[in-house]
Motif scaffolding. Structure first.
Motif, short mmCIF file in Angstrom:
data_model
loop_
_atom_site.label_atom_id
_atom_site.label_comp_id
_atom_site.label_asym_id
_atom_site.label_seq_id
_atom_site.Cartn_x
_atom_site.Cartn_y
_atom_site.Cartn_z
N VAL A 1 -16.24 -27.66 -39.82
CA VAL A 1 -16.67 -27.00 -41.05
C VAL A 1 -15.51 -27.14 -42.02
O VAL A 1 -14.38 -26.74 -41.70
N ARG A 2 -15.78 -27.73 -43.16
CA ARG A 2 -14.74 -27.89 -44.18
C ARG A 2 -15.09 -27.02 -45.37
O ARG A 2 -16.16 -27.16 -45.95
N ASN A 3 -14.20 -26.12 -45.69
CA ASN A 3 -14.37 -25.23 -46.83
C ASN A 3 -14.11 -26.02 -48.11
O ASN A 3 -12.98 -26.39 -48.39
N LEU A 4 -15.17 -26.30 -48.88
CA LEU A 4 -15.00 -27.00 -50.14
C LEU A 4 -14.69 -26.02 -51.27
O LEU A 4 -14.04 -26.37 -52.24
N SER A 5 -15.18 -24.80 -51.15
CA SER A 5 -14.88 -23.70 -52.06
C SER A 5 -15.26 -22.43 -51.32
O SER A 5 -15.71 -22.49 -50.18
N ASP B 1 -20.28 -30.78 -40.20
CA ASP B 1 -20.56 -31.97 -39.40
C ASP B 1 -20.90 -31.49 -37.99
O ASP B 1 -20.25 -30.59 -37.47
N GLY B 2 -21.89 -32.13 -37.39
CA GLY B 2 -22.23 -31.75 -36.03
C GLY B 2 -23.14 -32.75 -35.35
O GLY B 2 -23.44 -33.81 -35.89
N THR B 3 -23.54 -32.39 -34.15
CA THR B 3 -24.45 -33.23 -33.37
C THR B 3 -25.76 -32.47 -33.17
O THR B 3 -25.78 -31.24 -33.18
N TRP B 4 -26.85 -33.22 -32.98
CA TRP B 4 -28.15 -32.61 -32.71
C TRP B 4 -28.82 -33.36 -31.56
O TRP B 4 -28.53 -34.54 -31.34
N THR B 5 -29.65 -32.65 -30.84
CA THR B 5 -30.48 -33.28 -29.81
C THR B 5 -31.87 -32.64 -29.86
O THR B 5 -32.02 -31.47 -30.21
N ILE B 6 -32.85 -33.43 -29.49
CA ILE B 6 -34.21 -32.94 -29.31
C ILE B 6 -34.62 -33.38 -27.91
O ILE B 6 -34.58 -34.56 -27.58
N GLU B 7 -34.99 -32.40 -27.10
CA GLU B 7 -35.37 -32.66 -25.71
C GLU B 7 -36.88 -32.48 -25.57
O GLU B 7 -37.43 -31.49 -26.06
N PRO B 8 -37.54 -33.41 -24.88
CA PRO B 8 -38.96 -33.21 -24.60
C PRO B 8 -39.14 -32.07 -23.60
O PRO B 8 -38.24 -31.76 -22.83
N THR B 9 -40.29 -31.45 -23.67
CA THR B 9 -40.67 -30.43 -22.70
C THR B 9 -42.09 -30.74 -22.24
O THR B 9 -42.76 -31.58 -22.86
N PRO B 10 -42.58 -30.11 -21.21
CA PRO B 10 -43.96 -30.33 -20.81
C PRO B 10 -44.96 -29.99 -21.93
O PRO B 10 -46.05 -30.55 -21.99
N ALA B 11 -44.56 -29.10 -22.84
CA ALA B 11 -45.46 -28.71 -23.93
C ALA B 11 -45.46 -29.69 -25.10
O ALA B 11 -46.36 -29.66 -25.93
N SER B 12 -44.46 -30.57 -25.18
CA SER B 12 -44.38 -31.50 -26.31
C SER B 12 -45.02 -32.83 -25.95
O SER B 12 -45.20 -33.16 -24.79
#
Length: 183
Positions: A106-110, A117-128
């Motif tokens: 996290v960069r404080n611009l003001s 900045d980060g990472t994301w994931t999407i995991e399947p499930t039996p419902a999807s």
């Protein structure tokens, strides 16, 4: 002019300078919380909304004029368009999947704007209906009004799955093992 006035003026100016430096450095930290802790609620609300397949709740995490770019390049601007995008994604099979995100920087611009900045994931499930996990990086500009943070802009991509810090000394395997060239 009395010699007390410059001394008092110097004291006031020095005090003001210290306060400004302290306030600007700690504008995001507030009550001792780190910048990451302060922006986590908007990320957490977005993830909870995803995990409940709630397109409207995701859209409310954005500023009214906020915008989003998906990993495949779809651009949505404004809460209504963002809600439409997520509603469509859930209809296409993402409903029931599980999303996770990790804030890396996290960069404080003001005092009221932060770059996340980060990472994301999407995991399947039996419902999807999706069957393969997806992952990538996200970059967000968050804006604070009062005590509430909201997403001004969010960019997701899936060509990389982790942030890698460029080492100041040494080689970078992404450029053939050669040290970076000086500009």
């Amino acid at each position: 002019m009395s010699p007390r006035i410059p001394t008092r003026t110097s004291y006031v100016l020095a005090t003001a300078a210290v306060l400004l430096l302290t306030c600007s450095r700690d504008a995001l930290a507030g009550s001792g919380e780190s910048a990451a802790q302060l922006v986590e609620p908007v990320i957490g609300h977005s993830l909870s909304a995803w995990n409940h397949s709630d397109a409207h709740a995701i859209a409310t995490q954005y500023e009214p004029g906020g915008d989003f770019v998906s990993p495949d390049g779809i651009h949505a601007e404004g809460r209504r368009a963002i809600e439409t995008f997520y509603h469509s994604a859930f209809t296409r099979g993402y409903a029931g999947s599980r999303a996770m995100a990790t804030v890396i920087h996290v960069r404080n611009l003001s005092g009221t704007v932060a770059l996340v900045d980060g990472t994301w994931t999407i995991e399947p499930t039996p419902a999807s209906k999706i069957r393969r996990p997806e992952a990538g990086l996200f970059f967000a500009v968050l804006h604070r009004r009062g005590r509430r943070w909201s997403i001004a802009a969010l960019r997701e991509q899936s060509s990389a799955r982790a942030l890698r810090e460029l080492e100041a000394a040494g080689t970078d395997p992404a450029i053939g093992g050669r040290p970076p060239r000086a500009a």
